[in-house]
Design a protein around this motif. Structure first.
Motif, mmCIF file in Angstrom:
data_model
loop_
_atom_site.group_PDB
_atom_site.id
_atom_site.type_symbol
_atom_site.label_atom_id
_atom_site.label_comp_id
_atom_site.label_asym_id
_atom_site.label_seq_id
_atom_site.Cartn_x
_atom_site.Cartn_y
_atom_site.Cartn_z
ATOM 1 N N VAL A 233 -8.708 -5.494 4.733
ATOM 2 C CA VAL A 233 -9.998 -4.813 4.859
ATOM 3 C C VAL A 233 -9.780 -3.340 5.195
ATOM 4 C CG1 VAL A 233 -12.073 -4.621 6.283
ATOM 5 C CG2 VAL A 233 -11.340 -6.858 5.447
ATOM 6 N N ILE A 234 -8.848 -3.077 6.132
ATOM 7 C CA ILE A 234 -8.551 -1.687 6.506
ATOM 8 C C ILE A 234 -8.040 -0.912 5.297
ATOM 9 C CG2 ILE A 234 -6.969 -0.243 7.852
ATOM 10 C CD1 ILE A 234 -7.229 -2.292 10.122
ATOM 11 N N ALA A 235 -7.141 -1.541 4.529
ATOM 12 C CA ALA A 235 -6.599 -0.853 3.353
ATOM 13 C C ALA A 235 -7.670 -0.631 2.296
ATOM 14 C CB ALA A 235 -5.449 -1.679 2.772
ATOM 15 N N ASP A 236 -8.533 -1.600 2.079
ATOM 16 C CA ASP A 236 -9.579 -1.489 1.057
ATOM 17 C C ASP A 236 -10.567 -0.366 1.352
ATOM 18 O OD1 ASP A 236 -9.308 -3.148 -1.186
ATOM 19 O OD2 ASP A 236 -9.769 -4.928 0.008
ATOM 20 N N HIS A 237 -10.738 -0.026 2.618
ATOM 21 C CA HIS A 237 -11.712 0.997 2.982
ATOM 22 C C HIS A 237 -11.185 2.425 2.804
ATOM 23 C CE1 HIS A 237 -14.136 -2.244 4.652
ATOM 24 N NE2 HIS A 237 -15.121 -1.382 4.799
ATOM 25 N N ASP A 238 -9.901 2.558 2.504
ATOM 26 C CA ASP A 238 -9.379 3.908 2.273
ATOM 27 C C ASP A 238 -9.824 4.391 0.898
ATOM 28 O OD1 ASP A 238 -6.965 5.764 3.550
ATOM 29 O OD2 ASP A 238 -7.154 5.964 1.375
ATOM 30 N N PRO A 239 -10.309 5.630 0.803
ATOM 31 C CA PRO A 239 -10.833 6.127 -0.486
ATOM 32 C C PRO A 239 -9.775 6.218 -1.583
ATOM 33 C CG PRO A 239 -10.698 7.892 1.153
ATOM 34 C CD PRO A 239 -10.472 6.625 1.876
ATOM 35 N N ALA A 240 -8.511 6.277 -1.230
ATOM 36 C CA ALA A 240 -7.460 6.393 -2.246
ATOM 37 C C ALA A 240 -7.052 5.040 -2.825
ATOM 38 C CB ALA A 240 -6.232 7.085 -1.653
ATOM 39 N N VAL A 241 -7.562 3.971 -2.227
ATOM 40 C CA VAL A 241 -7.162 2.623 -2.641
ATOM 41 C C VAL A 241 -8.200 2.044 -3.595
ATOM 42 C CG1 VAL A 241 -6.714 0.263 -1.874
ATOM 43 C CG2 VAL A 241 -5.876 2.201 -0.525
ATOM 44 N N GLN A 242 -7.738 1.678 -4.804
ATOM 45 C CA GLN A 242 -8.636 1.001 -5.742
ATOM 46 C C GLN A 242 -8.807 -0.460 -5.336
ATOM 47 O OE1 GLN A 242 -8.141 -0.296 -10.324
ATOM 48 N NE2 GLN A 242 -8.092 1.926 -10.023
ATOM 49 N N ARG A 243 -7.687 -1.103 -4.951
ATOM 50 C CA ARG A 243 -7.749 -2.475 -4.463
ATOM 51 C C ARG A 243 -6.490 -2.802 -3.673
ATOM 52 N NH1 ARG A 243 -8.046 -8.176 -7.919
ATOM 53 N NH2 ARG A 243 -7.947 -9.543 -6.094
ATOM 54 N N ALA A 244 -6.698 -3.431 -2.517
ATOM 55 C CA ALA A 244 -5.572 -3.981 -1.765
ATOM 56 C C ALA A 244 -5.328 -5.389 -2.303
ATOM 57 C CB ALA A 244 -5.885 -4.009 -0.276
ATOM 58 N N ASN A 245 -4.230 -5.559 -3.045
ATOM 59 C CA ASN A 245 -3.993 -6.823 -3.749
ATOM 60 C C ASN A 245 -3.684 -7.986 -2.816
ATOM 61 O OD1 ASN A 245 -4.226 -5.552 -6.320
ATOM 62 N ND2 ASN A 245 -2.133 -4.782 -6.071
ATOM 63 N N GLY A 246 -2.823 -7.748 -1.872
ATOM 64 C CA GLY A 246 -2.420 -8.828 -0.981
ATOM 65 C C GLY A 246 -1.366 -8.357 -0.004
ATOM 66 N N ILE A 247 -0.927 -9.283 0.840
ATOM 67 C CA ILE A 247 0.003 -8.930 1.902
ATOM 68 C C ILE A 247 1.017 -10.050 2.091
ATOM 69 C CG2 ILE A 247 -1.611 -9.854 3.615
ATOM 70 C CD1 ILE A 247 -0.526 -7.868 5.629
ATOM 71 N N GLU A 275 1.265 9.410 -0.603
ATOM 72 C CA GLU A 275 1.977 9.484 0.677
ATOM 73 C C GLU A 275 0.994 9.698 1.834
ATOM 74 O OE1 GLU A 275 4.879 12.541 0.348
ATOM 75 O OE2 GLU A 275 6.079 11.484 -1.155
ATOM 76 N N ALA A 276 0.013 10.560 1.603
ATOM 77 C CA ALA A 276 -0.991 10.813 2.640
ATOM 78 C C ALA A 276 -1.798 9.547 2.934
ATOM 79 C CB ALA A 276 -1.915 11.947 2.203
ATOM 80 N N CYS A 277 -2.101 8.783 1.907
ATOM 81 C CA CYS A 277 -2.838 7.527 2.088
ATOM 82 C C CYS A 277 -2.033 6.546 2.927
ATOM 83 C CB CYS A 277 -3.175 6.925 0.726
ATOM 84 S SG CYS A 277 -3.896 5.269 0.824
ATOM 85 N N VAL A 278 -0.739 6.417 2.610
ATOM 86 C CA VAL A 278 0.118 5.501 3.380
ATOM 87 C C VAL A 278 0.174 5.921 4.843
ATOM 88 C CG1 VAL A 278 2.482 4.657 3.657
ATOM 89 C CG2 VAL A 278 1.492 4.859 1.364
ATOM 90 N N GLU A 279 0.258 7.227 5.088
ATOM 91 C CA GLU A 279 0.289 7.720 6.474
ATOM 92 C C GLU A 279 -1.015 7.398 7.190
ATOM 93 O OE1 GLU A 279 1.261 11.832 6.353
ATOM 94 O OE2 GLU A 279 3.346 11.494 5.724
ATOM 95 N N ARG A 280 -2.144 7.509 6.488
ATOM 96 C CA ARG A 280 -3.437 7.169 7.104
ATOM 97 C C ARG A 280 -3.487 5.680 7.463
ATOM 98 N NH1 ARG A 280 -5.549 10.380 2.906
ATOM 99 N NH2 ARG A 280 -6.208 8.522 1.736
#
Length: 319
Positions: A233-247, A275-280
């Motif tokens: 859910v946290i990953a999906d809410h980032d604007p740079a993420v189209q979809r968090a597939n799984g973990i 890279e900035a998205c991963v850091e966030r």
């Protein structure tokens, strides 16, 4: 390792009771010649050593990562929990079974049985106090889960190990009392040895269960579905993420999780923006979910993730 404060309190309570109980039981066994009481003394002595090993494992697990263990030392606790299970089986159950067989082959009547009854009563009181401390802590940890479900899903073996050891100790005291009482009333000293064998069966069953749970933790168990969903859910809410597939996640320790996150990023992003998205994401998880101690992110198309995940999901469903 602040989360271990409750676990340590449980272990210290068990240690205090087991040391006193072991000395008392050995003294009673020496004066009365009871096989069941000697087995109970060995049981309490093994429990004392096990508590010390769990504390040692917790201290070792708290060490920070280094060059030889870049993900940390959290699994030391799981290793020592497995050793505890082996000791319960080898020393506790093994010695109790041996004593029982010896006293059945060469039975000796119990003398001064009243001493045994007094010691058993005091031991039940002390063991019960330790058991209540462990039970209270485990109930707080398990929440609304069922008892065995909570044990199966728990990633902290220290509390439920003490709880099961204390439960086995209370059952062992009942069996010892029954063996001594029936051997005295029926004048059949072999029943005292049978009590030792009964204690061995209880300890053996406890050890097998604890070893099975420790094995799963040593091999690597994933984080709970709730934790994994929260990360997604946290990953999906980032604007740079189209979809968090799984973990893919694994517990290195009770409060240490290594997570690998598959993400399909927006197509227009440049490498610096990814890279900035991963850091966030790392900063957000460090703030909201400190138990995620390591995060690895893999840019991956959704179709690729699902194709590669299917064999694992199929094997999981078969289990």
């Amino acid at each position: 390792m602040a989360g271990h404060s409750g676990s340590k309190r449980v272990i210290y309570a068990a240690l205090a009771g087991n040391i006193a109980i072991a000395l008392t039981k050995f003294a009673a066994a020496f004066f009365t010649g009871s096989s069941a009481m000697l087995s109970e003394g060995v049981h309490s002595l093994v429990d004392t050593g096990n508590g010390a090993l769990l504390l040692y494992g917790m201290r070792r697990a708290a060490r920070p990562p280094d060059r030889t263990h870049p993900l940390g030392h959290g699994r030391e606790l799981y290793f020592w929990s497995f050793i505890v299970a082996l000791l319960v089986f080898a020393l506790g159950a093994g010695v109790s079974f041996y004593e029982g067989v010896i006293h059945i082959i060469a039975p000796e009547p119990v003398v001064n049985a009243k001493v045994n009854y007094i010691v058993l009563g005091l031991s039940f009181l002390f063991e019960g106090s330790s058991w209540l401390v462990a039970l209270k802590e485990f109930r707080q940890q398990k929440g609304k889960q069922g008892w065995f479900q909570a044990v199966r899903r728990s990633k902290d073996p220290s509390v439920y190990t003490v709880l099961f050891e204390d439960s086995a100790a209370l059952l062992g005291l009942v069996v010892a009392f029954a063996g001594i009482l029936t051997s005295e009333l029926l004048a059949i000293p072999e029943l005292d040895g049978a009590g030792s064998i009964g204690i061995a069966v209880i300890l053996g069953a406890t050890a097998i269960f604890l070893a099975r749970e420790s094995k799963g933790l040593l091999l690597g168990e994933p984080a709970s579905p709730e934790v994994e969903r929260k990360v997604l859910v946290i990953a999906d809410h980032d604007p740079a993420v189209q979809r968090a597939n799984g973990i893919l996640s694994v517990h290195i320790g009770p409060q240490e999780i290594v997570a690998g996150l598959s993400i399909e990023f927006e197509d227009h992003l440049t490498a610096p923006e990814i890279e900035a998205c991963v850091e966030r994401l790392e900063a957000r998880l460090k703030s909201d979910m400190p138990e995620i101690t390591r995060l690895f992110v893999k840019p991956q198309a959704t179709g690729t993730w699902e194709r590669r995940r299917k064999p694992i999901a199929g094997a999981f469903e078969e289990d």
